[in-house]
Enzyme design. Structure first.
Site, mmCIF file in Angstrom:
data_model
loop_
_atom_site.group_PDB
_atom_site.id
_atom_site.type_symbol
_atom_site.label_atom_id
_atom_site.label_comp_id
_atom_site.label_asym_id
_atom_site.label_seq_id
_atom_site.Cartn_x
_atom_site.Cartn_y
_atom_site.Cartn_z
ATOM 1 N N GLY A 113 0.822 -1.208 0.000
ATOM 2 C CA GLY A 113 0.000 0.000 0.000
ATOM 3 C C GLY A 113 0.855 1.257 0.000
ATOM 4 O O GLY A 113 2.093 1.198 0.114
ATOM 5 N N ASP A 114 0.189 2.398 -0.183
ATOM 6 C CA ASP A 114 0.840 3.710 -0.131
ATOM 7 C C ASP A 114 1.934 3.879 -1.181
ATOM 8 O O ASP A 114 2.921 4.594 -0.972
ATOM 9 C CB ASP A 114 1.430 3.978 1.275
ATOM 10 C CG ASP A 114 0.364 3.950 2.339
ATOM 11 O OD1 ASP A 114 -0.783 4.317 2.036
ATOM 12 O OD2 ASP A 114 0.684 3.555 3.476
ATOM 13 N N GLY A 123 1.536 5.343 -3.988
ATOM 14 C CA GLY A 123 1.302 6.562 -4.767
ATOM 15 C C GLY A 123 0.182 6.349 -5.784
ATOM 16 O O GLY A 123 0.111 7.044 -6.801
ATOM 17 N N ASN A 134 -10.070 2.517 4.958
ATOM 18 C CA ASN A 134 -8.690 2.210 5.375
ATOM 19 C C ASN A 134 -7.695 2.777 4.365
ATOM 20 O O ASN A 134 -6.558 3.075 4.692
ATOM 21 C CB ASN A 134 -8.481 0.690 5.534
ATOM 22 C CG ASN A 134 -8.940 -0.115 4.319
ATOM 23 O OD1 ASN A 134 -9.602 0.397 3.421
ATOM 24 N ND2 ASN A 134 -8.602 -1.398 4.287
ATOM 25 N N HIS A 175 -5.438 8.067 0.094
ATOM 26 C CA HIS A 175 -4.771 8.418 -1.154
ATOM 27 C C HIS A 175 -4.526 9.917 -1.176
ATOM 28 O O HIS A 175 -5.458 10.711 -1.113
ATOM 29 C CB HIS A 175 -5.616 7.997 -2.360
ATOM 30 C CG HIS A 175 -5.786 6.512 -2.453
ATOM 31 N ND1 HIS A 175 -6.492 5.893 -3.449
ATOM 32 C CD2 HIS A 175 -5.314 5.512 -1.669
ATOM 33 C CE1 HIS A 175 -6.450 4.580 -3.271
ATOM 34 N NE2 HIS A 175 -5.749 4.334 -2.189
ATOM 35 N N GLN A 212 -5.033 -0.288 -1.273
ATOM 36 C CA GLN A 212 -4.002 -1.152 -0.690
ATOM 37 C C GLN A 212 -3.010 -1.643 -1.764
ATOM 38 O O GLN A 212 -2.848 -0.987 -2.772
ATOM 39 C CB GLN A 212 -4.635 -2.327 0.065
ATOM 40 C CG GLN A 212 -5.358 -1.902 1.341
ATOM 41 C CD GLN A 212 -6.732 -1.299 1.097
ATOM 42 O OE1 GLN A 212 -7.540 -1.855 0.373
ATOM 43 N NE2 GLN A 212 -7.037 -0.167 1.703
ATOM 44 N N THR A 259 -4.184 7.293 9.241
ATOM 45 C CA THR A 259 -3.983 7.229 10.695
ATOM 46 C C THR A 259 -2.877 8.159 11.188
ATOM 47 O O THR A 259 -2.722 8.340 12.391
ATOM 48 C CB THR A 259 -3.587 5.789 11.108
ATOM 49 O OG1 THR A 259 -2.403 5.439 10.383
ATOM 50 C CG2 THR A 259 -4.688 4.800 10.783
ATOM 51 N N LEU A 270 11.288 8.057 -6.557
ATOM 52 C CA LEU A 270 12.730 7.928 -6.807
ATOM 53 C C LEU A 270 13.469 9.108 -6.193
ATOM 54 O O LEU A 270 14.594 8.979 -5.711
ATOM 55 C CB LEU A 270 12.983 7.938 -8.312
ATOM 56 C CG LEU A 270 13.401 6.678 -9.020
ATOM 57 C CD1 LEU A 270 13.721 6.979 -10.464
ATOM 58 C CD2 LEU A 270 14.603 6.008 -8.356
#
Ligand code: GDP
Ligand code: IMO
Ligand code: MG
Length: 423
Positions: free
Chosen positions: A12-13, A15, A38, A41, A220, A298, A329
């Site tokens: 997850g996360d 981008g 949950n 974005h 996710q 969170t 990058l």
């Protein structure tokens, strides 16, 4: 126009929000198909940063329709608040269609998540996700379609609430709830959407037949998948291409472009094995600060690790990306030396695979190759050829592991900090 999916290739996360927002500029329909609030974005739209949990990235373009498909668990309170905030900032209410067979996250789901301790044990997001999917699988869930009749809604809520109470008979917070009060709360939140409850699969099909560009926004990432992730340290939905098909009824063969999003390093939030986690605290902090690796949902600091090619190969097998979007990058600028994990060692032997068993994965040791770092910032670089040699080596290694070319290279949070190679 074809259908395009944006799918997370890590924990997850990656981008996905930025990449979906970029591609949504020329999409007519943008569809979320798994997870719920949950997801967090982060999107930079016309210079302003937004954190979305349920609203698809298409919400930022006037006239683009958004769909919350089956496969999702929708918290109407979060949706209403998010639509209000984004709507206020943009000056129009984003049109959102709700799939009649999507499930709702209900007040007792969040309470149960607290009571059963999964937030402490697994590091869940406390958004009621696990309990909502459990009710779905147990066939005691409440679906969007149930909002059409107050009587039916009360009946369904009564069944769910009774089951919740029987699991936690002592819980005062559950005793205090009533099906009738919850129903009227839900109906008032749902009022703006009551005319927009649809067969989402059919809407997607019709859009495709009209020649529209349909964009799927994954929540996710592959390593958090309920079946193919690091169970039990996963979320409760199918986060891969197969999950998209199961949720929407749109076969994977229709999804012509599958954009696998992966960072040039790896993060994870919550508990669970993480072979390439950077154990030098100072170094991990530096990456976390430069990458602003704090959860959108969170606010938790994300655990940071080096690029993990065995995990990327595993994710590529699940998502079959046709192109990669490589993000962040730029965050590696300033590292003296970079590490790329090429394989795992288990009991002294290289294994050439990503173990599905979390206990086995926890015993794996990364085999690293190292690369010299670079100092220069990358956000103003305008072509892939102009990137430092090691940055190009990282891209090549990721392309090789995923068996897909990098079509998008992201060098900062804003849309203009992006190199697009033919996509
Ligand atoms: P998602 O859940 O996959 O949509 O990812 P998140 O939005 O939760 O986390 C990605 C974070 O990185 C967000 O804060 C983005 O604004 C940011 N971001 C995305 N791409 C880049 C990039 O190429 N460079 C940098 N520095 N930040 C990025
Ligand atoms: P996006 O869409 C990162 C993680 C949680 C926890 C585990 C289970 O922003 O990439 P859950 O609340 O789903 O039951 O938590 O999954 N998790 C995520 N981590 N990004 C996400 O979404 C996540 N959604 C869930 O931290 O470890
Ligand atoms: Mg996120």
């Amino acid at each position: 126009m074809p259908a395009t999916a944006v799918l997370g290739m890590q924990w997850g996360d990656e981008g996905k929000g930025k990449i979906t927002h970029l591609l949504a500029a020329d999409a007519q329909l943008v569809v979320r198909h798994n997870g719920g609030a949950n997801a967090g974005h982060s999107i930079v739209h016309e210079g302003t940063r937004y954190g979305t949990h349920l609203l698809p990235a298409g919400a930022f373009y006037r006239g683009t329709r958004c769909v919350l498909a089956a496969g999702m668990v929708i918290d109407l309170a979060v949706l209403a608040e998010e639509a209000r905030q984004v709507g206020e900032a943009l000056g129009w209410e984003p049109p959102v269609l709700l799939a009649e067979n999507a499930h709702l996250v209900l007040p007792y789901h969040r309470i149960i998540e607290g009571l059963e301790g999964s937030a402490d044990r697994l590091g869940t997001t406390r958004r009621g996700i696990g309990p909502a999917y459990r009710d779905k699988a147990s066939r005691i869930g409440v679906r969007v379609a149930d909002l059409r009749s107050e009587e039916l809604l009360v009946e369904r809520l009564y069944i769910g609430l009774t089951a919740a109470r029987s699991s936690f008979p002592e819980a005062q917070e559950l005793a205090a709830l009533s099906a009738e009060t919850m129903a009227s709360g839900l109906l008032s939140l749902a009022r703006p959407y009551l005319g927009s409850i649809v067969d989402a699969g059919l809407e997607i099909e019709k859009a495709l037949t009209r020649g529209e560009h349909v964009l799927f926004e994954g929540g996710q990432g592959a390593l958090l998948d309920i079946d193919f992730g690091t169970y039990p340290y996963v979320t409760s939905s199918s986060t891969t291409l197969a999950g998209l098909a199961a949720a929407t009824g749109i076969p994977t063969s229709v999804v012509e472009h599958r954009i696998g999003v992966a960072k040039a390093y790896v993060t994870r939030v919550g508990a669970g094995p993480f072979p390439t986690e950077i154990d030098d605290e100072e170094r991990a902090n530096a990456v976390r600060e430069r990458g602003q690796e704090f959860g959108v949902t969170t606010g938790r600091p994300r655990r940071c690790g080096w690029l993990d090619l065995p995990a990327l190969r595993h994710a590529a097998r699940l998502n079959r990306p046709t192109q990669l979007a490589i993000t962040k990058l730029d965050v590696l600028s300033g590292e003296e030396e970079l590490f790329v994990c090429t394989d795992y060692e288990l009991d002294g032997r290289r294994i050439g695979r990503f173990p599905l068993d979390a206990a086995e994965l926890a015993r794996c040791r990364p085999v690293y190759e190292s690369l010299p770092g670079w100092d220069e910032p990358l956000s103003a670089v305008t072509s892939a050829e102009a990137l430092p040699r090691s940055a190009r080596a990282v891209i090549a290694a990721m392309e090789d592991a995923a068996a897909a070319p990098a079509a998008i290279i992201s060098l900062g949070p804003a849309p203009q900090e992006t190199l697009r190679m033919g996509f």
